[in-house]
Design a protein around this motif. Structure first.
Motif, mmCIF file in Angstrom:
data_model
loop_
_atom_site.group_PDB
_atom_site.id
_atom_site.type_symbol
_atom_site.label_atom_id
_atom_site.label_comp_id
_atom_site.label_asym_id
_atom_site.label_seq_id
_atom_site.Cartn_x
_atom_site.Cartn_y
_atom_site.Cartn_z
ATOM 1 N N GLU A 48 0.854 -6.490 -1.410
ATOM 2 C CA GLU A 48 0.907 -5.986 0.035
ATOM 3 C C GLU A 48 2.534 -6.309 0.197
ATOM 4 O OE1 GLU A 48 -1.730 -7.588 3.047
ATOM 5 O OE2 GLU A 48 -3.353 -6.226 2.312
ATOM 6 N N THR B 167 -1.394 5.668 0.814
ATOM 7 C CA THR B 167 -1.936 5.029 1.916
ATOM 8 C C THR B 167 -2.656 3.771 1.656
ATOM 9 O OG1 THR B 167 -3.741 6.581 2.399
ATOM 10 C CG2 THR B 167 -1.813 6.996 3.428
ATOM 11 N N GLN C 117 -1.347 -0.285 -1.418
ATOM 12 C CA GLN C 117 -0.749 -1.790 -1.287
ATOM 13 C C GLN C 117 -1.788 -2.340 0.004
ATOM 14 O OE1 GLN C 117 2.438 0.593 -1.085
ATOM 15 N NE2 GLN C 117 2.242 0.250 -3.038
ATOM 16 N N ASP C 118 -2.804 -1.798 0.278
ATOM 17 C CA ASP C 118 -3.767 -2.254 1.144
ATOM 18 C C ASP C 118 -4.690 -3.159 0.281
ATOM 19 O OD1 ASP C 118 -5.482 -2.967 3.138
ATOM 20 O OD2 ASP C 118 -5.584 -0.922 3.972
ATOM 21 N N THR D 80 -8.622 -2.153 0.229
ATOM 22 C CA THR D 80 -8.880 -0.973 -0.459
ATOM 23 C C THR D 80 -10.164 -1.388 -1.354
ATOM 24 O OG1 THR D 80 -6.674 0.083 -0.542
ATOM 25 C CG2 THR D 80 -8.411 0.682 -2.503
#
Length: 333
Positions: free
Chosen positions: A269, A160, A163-164, A167
């Protein structure tokens, strides 16, 4: 350390010191990975288990138990348990990550298929639980069962957060503590527990395994951007191509200009990667000192692992564990 030859590396010295126990572990692994009704299980399992891995995690179980005077035989069961858990997670990870290389060889999911990898991984988890109950020690069972759940939790968190760009290093540390350090600390803690160690000794070995595992993962993340395929057992830059937000990338993003951040949004992203993007990413990390900062973090965790050993008895295995922590980060020099 740089001048030490291959025969003198700490994990090799540890393997020599534990050779008799490791022979028993390997014998148990081969016996328990067998399947009378599904020959694909030992085929897939053998491909990974016999691919030349260092067996570091089972050696940590054995070293912790022997360091504290354990005479056996159940440290062998726990060491095999830890290796089965580790192998199961690797099989599952390669499916999730769509990896093609592991320990320098084609992955099981590439040679067979995703279904086989997942199901054989499930089988190994089941075998691990069969093994971990045999010592009839509820505390050890609790340690290893909790580690299995924590590993799965860490993998889902990584899925989760991967690719954020929001983070943070704190989230990264939670992921690493789950997916990597949890099994290191469970290995050392269970080895101490089966040996009847004092609470202080059990905590010391848990802390050692936790810090060692974190240092180990940070180093792996760094090697992905600077190690050879022969050393890291996968293709250089795989983490970038898989759009993983590892520590050096997170550090570079934290210092990124708006233009640089747009680059990271595109390649991480959105996954819109083009030729030359890996080299540009590495240049940005170098520009912001991200690699050096991540290396400093790895060194700090290795030092923390060494410090944790201070309360343990004076023993050659304690010295080997300390040297192992130093060697883990020496790989990135």
């Amino acid at each position: 350390m740089n001048m030490i030859n291959a025969a003198q590396k700490p994990h090799d010295l540890l393997a020599d010191a534990l050779a008799e126990d490791m022979a028993a572990v390997n014998k148990m692994i081969r016996a328990r990975m067998a399947s009378e009704h599904a020959p694909r299980i030992p085929e897939v399992t053998a491909h990974l288990i016999e691919a030349g891995g260092k067996r570091l995690r089972p050696m940590l179980v054995l070293a912790a138990a022997r360091l504290l005077g354990y005479a056996g035989p159940y440290h062998v069961h726990l060491a095999a348990t830890v290796e089965f858990i580790h192998t199961a997670t690797l099989l599952h990870d390669d499916v999730v990550d769509e990896s093609q290389r592991r320990r320098g060889r084609p992955t099981a999911n590439l040679l067979w298929d995703n279904k086989s990898s997942v199901l054989v991984g499930d089988y190994l988890f089941a075998r691990a639980f069969q093994l971990m109950v045999e010592p009839a020690n509820l505390r050890v069972l609790d340690i290893l069962a909790n580690a299995s759940a924590t590993i799965a939790e860490g993998e889902v968190l990584q899925l989760t957060a991967a690719q954020d760009l929001a983070t943070t290093e704190e989230i990264y540390l939670k992921v690493v503590r789950g997916k990597t350090a949890a099994l290191f600390s469970a290995a050392t803690e269970s080895g101490a527990e089966i040996a009847g160690a004092t609470p202080a000794q059990v905590k010391a070995l848990f802390d050692y395994g936790d810090a060692l595992g974190i240092a180990f993962q940070i180093v792996d993340d760094l090697l992905d951007y600077g190690g050879s395929a022969a050393v890291i057992g996968k293709n250089t830059g795989d983490d970038f191509r898989e759009r993983k937000l590892t520590l050096p990338v997170i550090k570079a993003i934290a210092k990124a200009t708006p233009e640089e951040r747009a680059f990271w949004v595109r390649v991480i992203e959105k996954g819109q990667q083009a030729e030359g993007d890996l080299e540009h990413a590495m240049a940005l990390m170098a520009h912001h000192g991200a690699m050096e900062a991540a290396r400093a973090d790895a060194l700090a965790w290795a030092a923390r692992a060494q410090a944790a050993l201070g309360v343990l008895p004076d023993h050659p295995l304690r010295d080997m564990l300390s040297d192992l922590a130093a060697y883990v980060v020496e790989r990135i020099n």
